[in-house]
Design a protein around this motif. Structure first.
Motif, short mmCIF file in Angstrom:
data_model
loop_
_atom_site.label_atom_id
_atom_site.label_comp_id
_atom_site.label_asym_id
_atom_site.label_seq_id
_atom_site.Cartn_x
_atom_site.Cartn_y
_atom_site.Cartn_z
N PRO A 1 26.98 0.12 20.91
CA PRO A 1 28.08 -0.86 20.92
C PRO A 1 27.91 -1.89 22.03
N ALA A 2 27.48 -1.45 23.21
CA ALA A 2 27.29 -2.39 24.32
C ALA A 2 26.18 -3.37 24.00
N PHE A 3 25.14 -2.90 23.35
CA PHE A 3 24.04 -3.77 22.96
C PHE A 3 24.52 -4.87 22.01
N LEU A 4 25.26 -4.46 20.99
CA LEU A 4 25.74 -5.43 20.01
C LEU A 4 26.72 -6.43 20.63
N GLU A 5 27.50 -5.98 21.58
CA GLU A 5 28.53 -6.83 22.15
C GLU A 5 28.01 -7.75 23.25
N ASN A 6 27.04 -7.29 24.02
CA ASN A 6 26.67 -8.01 25.25
C ASN A 6 25.31 -8.71 25.22
N VAL A 7 24.46 -8.39 24.27
CA VAL A 7 23.12 -9.00 24.25
C VAL A 7 23.07 -10.10 23.20
N THR B 1 12.78 -4.28 19.55
CA THR B 1 12.87 -5.73 19.39
C THR B 1 12.86 -6.39 20.76
N VAL B 2 12.46 -7.63 20.82
CA VAL B 2 12.45 -8.37 22.09
C VAL B 2 13.50 -9.46 22.03
N LEU B 3 14.43 -9.43 22.98
CA LEU B 3 15.46 -10.44 23.11
C LEU B 3 15.53 -10.86 24.57
N GLN B 4 15.44 -12.14 24.82
CA GLN B 4 15.51 -12.68 26.18
C GLN B 4 14.52 -11.99 27.12
N ASN B 5 13.28 -11.87 26.64
CA ASN B 5 12.19 -11.30 27.43
C ASN B 5 12.43 -9.85 27.85
N THR B 6 13.23 -9.16 27.08
CA THR B 6 13.48 -7.74 27.33
C THR B 6 13.20 -6.96 26.05
N LEU B 7 12.51 -5.83 26.20
CA LEU B 7 12.19 -4.97 25.06
C LEU B 7 13.30 -3.93 24.90
N TYR B 8 14.00 -3.98 23.78
CA TYR B 8 15.04 -3.00 23.47
C TYR B 8 14.47 -1.99 22.49
N VAL C 1 12.54 -2.95 30.00
CA VAL C 1 12.56 -1.99 28.90
C VAL C 1 13.91 -1.29 28.92
N VAL C 2 14.67 -1.48 27.86
CA VAL C 2 16.01 -0.89 27.74
C VAL C 2 16.01 0.07 26.56
N LEU C 3 16.40 1.29 26.80
CA LEU C 3 16.46 2.32 25.75
C LEU C 3 17.89 2.40 25.22
N LEU C 4 18.05 2.17 23.96
CA LEU C 4 19.36 2.36 23.34
C LEU C 4 19.61 3.85 23.20
N ASP C 5 20.80 4.29 23.57
CA ASP C 5 21.10 5.71 23.70
C ASP C 5 20.69 6.49 22.45
N GLY C 6 19.95 7.57 22.69
CA GLY C 6 19.53 8.45 21.60
C GLY C 6 18.98 9.74 22.16
N SER C 7 18.88 10.76 21.32
CA SER C 7 18.40 12.07 21.77
C SER C 7 16.93 12.01 22.19
N LEU D 1 3.86 6.82 24.67
CA LEU D 1 3.46 5.83 25.67
C LEU D 1 2.54 4.79 25.06
N ASP D 2 1.62 5.22 24.19
CA ASP D 2 0.74 4.27 23.51
C ASP D 2 1.56 3.24 22.72
N ASN D 3 2.59 3.73 22.00
CA ASN D 3 3.46 2.81 21.27
C ASN D 3 4.09 1.79 22.20
N LEU D 4 4.58 2.28 23.34
CA LEU D 4 5.28 1.40 24.27
C LEU D 4 4.35 0.34 24.85
N THR D 5 3.16 0.75 25.29
CA THR D 5 2.24 -0.23 25.89
C THR D 5 1.77 -1.24 24.84
N GLN D 6 1.64 -0.78 23.59
CA GLN D 6 1.25 -1.70 22.52
C GLN D 6 2.33 -2.76 22.29
N ALA D 7 3.59 -2.32 22.30
CA ALA D 7 4.69 -3.27 22.11
C ALA D 7 4.82 -4.23 23.29
#
Length: 504
Positions: free
Chosen positions: A331-337, A368-375, A457-463, A484-490
């Motif tokens: 919800p915070a992501f949708l409202e504030n980003v 996704t990348v928004l405003q130079n931040t990876l979500y 790098v911002v992690l949207l809340d999840g298990s 980690l490979d996925n993250l560095t690739q992104a």
């Protein structure tokens, strides 16, 4: 030598069956050292060490545990192997690999022993010190004629006594042919002064597997391994994940809190030994706070966490710190980003299709990348055969925001190319072969760390959040690093977009 008046009334009552005036100090001492390994350890330390012994509670505990193992073997009982994780500089080798074999021969001269370390010279040194103890004037005086070495089989790599006992010395990568043992002692199978490489890990694992076939009795014989932790997939890590019974003794140099529960000394085993620590320290003399501070500086966060804390990944993380990651609720992501509600989600995949858990799993990350931040919306791992993997991916991506503009970037290794072809034929997903990675894995991680450290790098809340963070923090000592490979690739794509591959 201990004088007669140094023995407690209980020791005297247990050992004296004759008139006190008829027994000599040597006879009494011989009985005491024969009956208890810890007393033998205290008395015979000077026969192999020039420095004065500084006793600590962990030495008595280890000696008593080793005696329990011997006595169970002596009774013919089946028992689990023994793993001892303890910091360097705590007299672990002197206790387990040098004096314990000497006491074994005192109690059971026909015992056959194999001992191993990461280097032949180290293994030979342990074997020679055990023999020095057995040949010492004190040992021969207390038990005259009990141990005699066979003159034609009295080398540094292998020696025998006249009562059937043998000590065979080897090392990681060394041969163990035609030799079997009642006790197998593995002391530092990896060089603690060097970073654990894939080659050294595989060599140590193979050697350990070979040693397991050298037991004289698969149920009764025991392997005792002592080492400080160096990697999640080091020999201790292999034992801890094999699912077999194990007598595990883990004594970190200082107590640290569980990151989840805050429990102090969470990795001490057995748990009741936490009460033995003084001011949170295993040994207030050998490993006092100033000494630990110097070790942390000398070893670095990786080395200190593994060798001193017995945690192969430092709690705060190694190259990548846990605190660098930010998190946010959906919800915070949708409202504030800005742009969140219309974001195009893309995926990165490191695919492997096999049900064998020993192999790397498939990993997928959606971001996704928004405003130079990876979500990051999702990060997961699973081990599946190709048909199950192909069936799972489309629904997984749809559940995490995939649409017609989304792209699935797959690492172009052998299995990845096959999956790319199969997904293009069997699904409507937009599949893209990711550019070949630039440089080695360490270089890619190093290139990504400024982006992560900057809070981009911002992690949207999840298990899955904790699993991703822990794997990143464990690098380069993680058992798997596919997330980690996925993250560095992104991150590479976000920071150095290429034509047709950007997040536009």
């Amino acid at each position: 030598m201990r004088s007669l008046d140094s023995f407690s009334p209980e020791e005297l009552d247990a050992l004296l069956e004759t008139d006190l005036e008829e027994i000599t100090d040597d006879e009494l001492l011989a009985d005491v050292c024969f009956a208890r390994f810890y007393d033998f350890f205290l008395e015979f330390w000077p026969t192999i060490e020039t420095v004065e012994l500084v006793p600590n509670w962990h030495l008595e505990y280890l000696c008593d545990q080793l005696q329990e193992v011997f006595e169970a073997w002596e009774r013919g009982e089946s028992q689990p192997d023994v793993l001892i994780n303890i910091p360097p500089g705590t007299s672990k080798s002197t206790t387990v690999t040098q004096l314990f074999p000497a006491w074994l021969w005192l109690r059971a001269p026909g015992t056959r022993i194999i001992s191993s370390s990461f280097a032949s010279s180290i293994s030979v040194g342990h074997g020679v010190k055990s023999r020095d103890c057995l040949r010492s004037d004190k040992f021969q005086r207390l038990w005259p004629g009990r141990i005699r070495f066979k003159g034609d089989e009295d080398g540094k790599m292998s020696y025998r006594n006249t009562r059937g006992g043998q000590r065979y010395v080897t090392s990681s990568g060394g041969a163990v042919t035609g030799v079997h043992a009642d006790f197998i002692l593995v002391d530092d199978p990896l060089n603690p002064m060097l970073s654990a490489s894939d080659a050294s890990l595989k060599q140590a694992a193979k050697h350990l597997e070979t040693l397991s076939t050298r037991k004289t009795d698969k149920g009764r014989s025991v392997t005792i391994m002592l080492m400080q932790r160096l990697h999640e997939k080091d020999p201790a890590g292999i034992w801890l994940t094999r699912g077999e019974p194990l007598r595990h003794i883990c004594l970190p140099g200082e107590l640290t809190p569980d990151p989840k529960t805050g429990e102090l000394g969470f990795n001490v085993k057995p748990k009741h030994l936490v009460k033995k620590y003084i001011n949170g320290l295993l040994d207030v003399l050998r490993l006092a706070r100033p000494a630990l501070a110097k070790l942390k500086l000398a070893l670095g966060s990786y080395g200190y966490s593994g060798q001193i804390l017995q945690q192969p990944s430092p709690e705060e993380g190694g190259r990548i710190k846990k605190r660098w990651f930010r998190s946010m609720s959906w919800p915070a992501f949708l409202e504030n980003v800005p742009g969140a509600k219309t974001a195009v989600w893309h995926a990165d995949g490191d695919t492997a299709y096999t049900e064998e858990q020993k192999n790397d799993p498939s990993a997928v990350m959606v971001s996704t990348v928004l405003q130079n931040t990876l979500y990051v919306r999702y990060s997961g791992e699973f081990t599946l055969e190709a048909p199950e993997l192909l069936a799972k991916l489309p629904q997984l991506l749809k559940d995490n925001g995939f649409g017609m503009l989304s792209k699935f970037y797959i690492e172009p290794k052998a299995s990845g190319k096959t999956i790319v072809q199969m997904l293009r034929v069997q699904t409507k997903l937009n599949i893209v072969e990711a550019p070949p990675p630039m440089g080695g894995k360490t270089e890619r991680v190093n290139a990504s760390t400024p982006f992560i450290e900057a809070g981009r790098v911002v992690l949207l809340d999840g298990s899955w959040n904790e699993a991703l963070i822990n794997q990143c923090a464990a690098f380069p000592n993680a058992a798997h690093d596919d997330r980690l490979d996925n993250l560095t690739q992104a991150i590479a794509r976000a920071t150095k977009p290429q034509a047709g591959l950007s997040y536009a």
